[in-house]
Scaffold this motif. Structure first.
Motif, mmCIF file in Angstrom:
data_model
loop_
_atom_site.group_PDB
_atom_site.id
_atom_site.type_symbol
_atom_site.label_atom_id
_atom_site.label_comp_id
_atom_site.label_asym_id
_atom_site.label_seq_id
_atom_site.Cartn_x
_atom_site.Cartn_y
_atom_site.Cartn_z
ATOM 1 N N GLY A 1 0.794 -1.221 0.000
ATOM 2 C CA GLY A 1 0.000 0.000 0.000
ATOM 3 C C GLY A 1 0.824 1.267 0.000
ATOM 4 N N ASP A 2 2.096 1.177 0.334
ATOM 5 C CA ASP A 2 2.932 2.359 0.442
ATOM 6 C C ASP A 2 4.055 2.313 -0.581
ATOM 7 O OD1 ASP A 2 4.953 3.835 3.135
ATOM 8 O OD2 ASP A 2 4.493 4.502 1.103
ATOM 9 N N PRO A 3 3.976 3.114 -1.671
ATOM 10 C CA PRO A 3 5.001 3.069 -2.707
ATOM 11 C C PRO A 3 6.359 3.517 -2.215
ATOM 12 C CG PRO A 3 3.502 4.916 -3.064
ATOM 13 C CD PRO A 3 2.941 4.090 -1.947
ATOM 14 N N ALA A 4 6.414 4.192 -1.060
ATOM 15 C CA ALA A 4 7.700 4.644 -0.534
ATOM 16 C C ALA A 4 8.481 3.494 0.095
ATOM 17 C CB ALA A 4 7.488 5.744 0.500
ATOM 18 N N VAL A 5 7.775 2.386 0.429
ATOM 19 C CA VAL A 5 8.439 1.244 1.025
ATOM 20 C C VAL A 5 8.939 0.337 -0.091
ATOM 21 C CG1 VAL A 5 8.155 -0.781 2.494
ATOM 22 C CG2 VAL A 5 6.969 1.344 3.062
ATOM 23 N N THR A 6 10.231 0.081 -0.109
ATOM 24 C CA THR A 6 10.810 -0.757 -1.142
ATOM 25 C C THR A 6 10.868 -2.194 -0.647
ATOM 26 O OG1 THR A 6 12.147 1.094 -1.881
ATOM 27 C CG2 THR A 6 12.826 -1.094 -2.606
ATOM 28 N N GLU A 7 10.305 -3.100 -1.415
ATOM 29 C CA GLU A 7 10.287 -4.503 -1.041
ATOM 30 C C GLU A 7 11.668 -5.111 -1.232
ATOM 31 O OE1 GLU A 7 7.203 -8.027 -1.770
ATOM 32 O OE2 GLU A 7 7.964 -7.139 -3.624
ATOM 33 N N ASP A 8 12.073 -5.962 -0.289
ATOM 34 C CA ASP A 8 13.350 -6.643 -0.477
ATOM 35 C C ASP A 8 13.111 -8.020 -1.086
ATOM 36 O OD1 ASP A 8 13.262 -8.814 1.482
ATOM 37 O OD2 ASP A 8 13.633 -7.327 3.027
ATOM 38 N N VAL A 9 14.183 -8.628 -1.579
ATOM 39 C CA VAL A 9 14.062 -9.862 -2.340
ATOM 40 C C VAL A 9 13.542 -11.008 -1.479
ATOM 41 C CG1 VAL A 9 16.452 -10.641 -1.969
ATOM 42 C CG2 VAL A 9 15.232 -11.267 -4.080
ATOM 43 N N VAL A 10 13.892 -11.031 -0.208
ATOM 44 C CA VAL A 10 13.429 -12.116 0.659
ATOM 45 C C VAL A 10 11.919 -12.029 0.848
ATOM 46 C CG1 VAL A 10 13.571 -13.108 2.975
ATOM 47 C CG2 VAL A 10 15.663 -12.376 1.794
ATOM 48 N N ALA A 11 11.403 -10.843 1.107
ATOM 49 C CA ALA A 11 9.951 -10.679 1.258
ATOM 50 C C ALA A 11 9.219 -11.075 -0.018
ATOM 51 C CB ALA A 11 9.630 -9.233 1.631
ATOM 52 N N LEU A 12 9.772 -10.672 -1.162
ATOM 53 C CA LEU A 12 9.149 -10.997 -2.449
ATOM 54 C C LEU A 12 9.080 -12.502 -2.646
ATOM 55 C CD1 LEU A 12 8.160 -10.319 -5.326
ATOM 56 C CD2 LEU A 12 10.565 -10.161 -6.008
ATOM 57 N N LEU A 13 10.192 -13.191 -2.450
ATOM 58 C CA LEU A 13 10.234 -14.629 -2.708
ATOM 59 C C LEU A 13 9.418 -15.416 -1.688
ATOM 60 C CD1 LEU A 13 13.953 -14.981 -3.766
ATOM 61 C CD2 LEU A 13 11.932 -14.924 -5.244
ATOM 62 N N MET A 14 9.401 -14.962 -0.436
ATOM 63 C CA MET A 14 8.585 -15.664 0.559
ATOM 64 C C MET A 14 7.090 -15.485 0.268
ATOM 65 S SD MET A 14 10.834 -15.286 4.053
ATOM 66 C CE MET A 14 9.690 -16.257 5.023
ATOM 67 N N ARG A 15 6.713 -14.329 -0.229
ATOM 68 C CA ARG A 15 5.321 -14.140 -0.636
ATOM 69 C C ARG A 15 4.973 -15.077 -1.796
ATOM 70 N NH1 ARG A 15 5.295 -9.059 -2.170
ATOM 71 N NH2 ARG A 15 4.836 -9.388 -4.356
ATOM 72 N N GLN A 16 5.914 -15.238 -2.723
ATOM 73 C CA GLN A 16 5.678 -16.164 -3.831
ATOM 74 C C GLN A 16 5.592 -17.611 -3.335
ATOM 75 O OE1 GLN A 16 8.587 -15.412 -6.912
ATOM 76 N NE2 GLN A 16 7.568 -13.524 -7.539
ATOM 77 N N HIS A 17 6.387 -17.961 -2.339
ATOM 78 C CA HIS A 17 6.274 -19.298 -1.757
ATOM 79 C C HIS A 17 4.864 -19.517 -1.216
ATOM 80 C CE1 HIS A 17 10.862 -20.078 -0.978
ATOM 81 N NE2 HIS A 17 10.556 -20.055 -2.255
ATOM 82 N N GLY A 18 4.312 -18.513 -0.561
ATOM 83 C CA GLY A 18 2.950 -18.618 -0.067
ATOM 84 C C GLY A 18 1.951 -18.803 -1.188
ATOM 85 N N ARG A 19 2.157 -18.075 -2.278
ATOM 86 C CA ARG A 19 1.263 -18.191 -3.439
ATOM 87 C C ARG A 19 1.378 -19.574 -4.081
ATOM 88 N NH1 ARG A 19 -3.341 -17.849 -5.721
ATOM 89 N NH2 ARG A 19 -3.335 -17.431 -7.942
ATOM 90 N N ILE A 20 2.585 -20.115 -4.142
ATOM 91 C CA ILE A 20 2.781 -21.455 -4.697
ATOM 92 C C ILE A 20 2.016 -22.483 -3.868
ATOM 93 C CG2 ILE A 20 4.522 -23.289 -4.964
ATOM 94 C CD1 ILE A 20 6.465 -20.943 -5.835
ATOM 95 N N HIS A 21 2.113 -22.381 -2.551
ATOM 96 C CA HIS A 21 1.382 -23.301 -1.663
ATOM 97 C C HIS A 21 -0.118 -23.196 -1.914
ATOM 98 C CE1 HIS A 21 -0.529 -24.653 2.107
ATOM 99 N NE2 HIS A 21 0.452 -25.530 2.125
ATOM 100 N N THR A 22 -0.615 -21.971 -2.042
ATOM 101 C CA THR A 22 -2.049 -21.764 -2.298
ATOM 102 C C THR A 22 -2.462 -22.387 -3.620
ATOM 103 O OG1 THR A 22 -2.068 -19.735 -0.993
ATOM 104 C CG2 THR A 22 -3.826 -19.999 -2.620
#
Length: 201
Positions: free
Chosen positions: A16-37
């Motif tokens: 929700g906040d474009p000023a917050v830059t996502e790091d690679v670990v957060a990105l990949l862990m979110r994708q892991h969650g999506r893969i499980h789903t």
């Protein structure tokens, strides 16, 4: 290099906040969650819904693993002591999963052999994801500056945009991915388009 203390990631705040830059670990862990789903969506569906959910799963697994192989694993090799061994173990797991996925990709989702094979793949992928998170991602977070992790997230997204959309067993390194990537990505996208046109996913 000073260690970076792990902190919980507020994914909603990040999105929700474009000023917050996502790091690679957060990105990949979110994708892991999506893969499980997606595994659960394929398991729970049938008919055309199962086929469509499986196509989404194949696509995400293929681009996710390619990006890890091109961006994350090379960084991990030199980021911490034992990184080379950790990456070698993850690459072996990825090769085995790609072989399972390639066999499934050629199978009709209504085939009675499909579900047992899918569940075997799911178990292997989830074990692999947990190993990445524990042995590779956690170490990257501790040893890599936040700005570098943010740049890696951008690199992962760029790699995923150009990655093949199907599994290619035997192509598990950055150099191999970069050599095969453009041709395979074009071929995979053509195959995807043909399948959509034929109503096969």
């Amino acid at each position: 290099m000073p260690a970076r203390k792990d902190t919980p990631v507020d994914e909603d705040a990040r999105q929700g906040d474009p000023a917050v830059t996502e790091d690679v670990v957060a990105l990949l862990m979110r994708q892991h969650g999506r893969i499980h789903t997606l595994f659960e969506e394929v398991r729970a569906a049938d008919g055309e819904e199962r086929a469509a959910a499986f196509r989404r799963l194949v696509h995400l697994l293929a681009v996710h693993e390619t990006a890890e192989e091109e961006v994350v694993h090379p960084a991990a090799r030199s980021a911490f002591d034992g990184g080379g061994d950790v990456v070698a173990e993850r690459l072996a797991e990825e090769k085995a999963a790609k072989e399972k996925l390639a066999a499934l990709d050629d199978m009709d989702t209504s085939d009675p052999r499909f579900m047992p094979a899918l569940l075997s793949l799911r178990d292997a992928v989830l074990v692999h994801a947990r190993s990445e998170e524990r042995y590779e991602f956690a170490q990257l977070r501790r040893t890599t500056p936040p700005d570098r992790l943010a740049l890696m997230a951008k690199a992962v997204k760029a790699a995923e945009a150009a990655a093949p959309t199907r599994p290619h067993p035997g192509v598990e390194g950055a150099a191999a991915n970069l050599a095969l990537g453009p041709a395979a990505a074009v071929a995979d996208r053509v195959r995807d388009a043909v399948r959509r046109a034929m109503g096969d996913g």
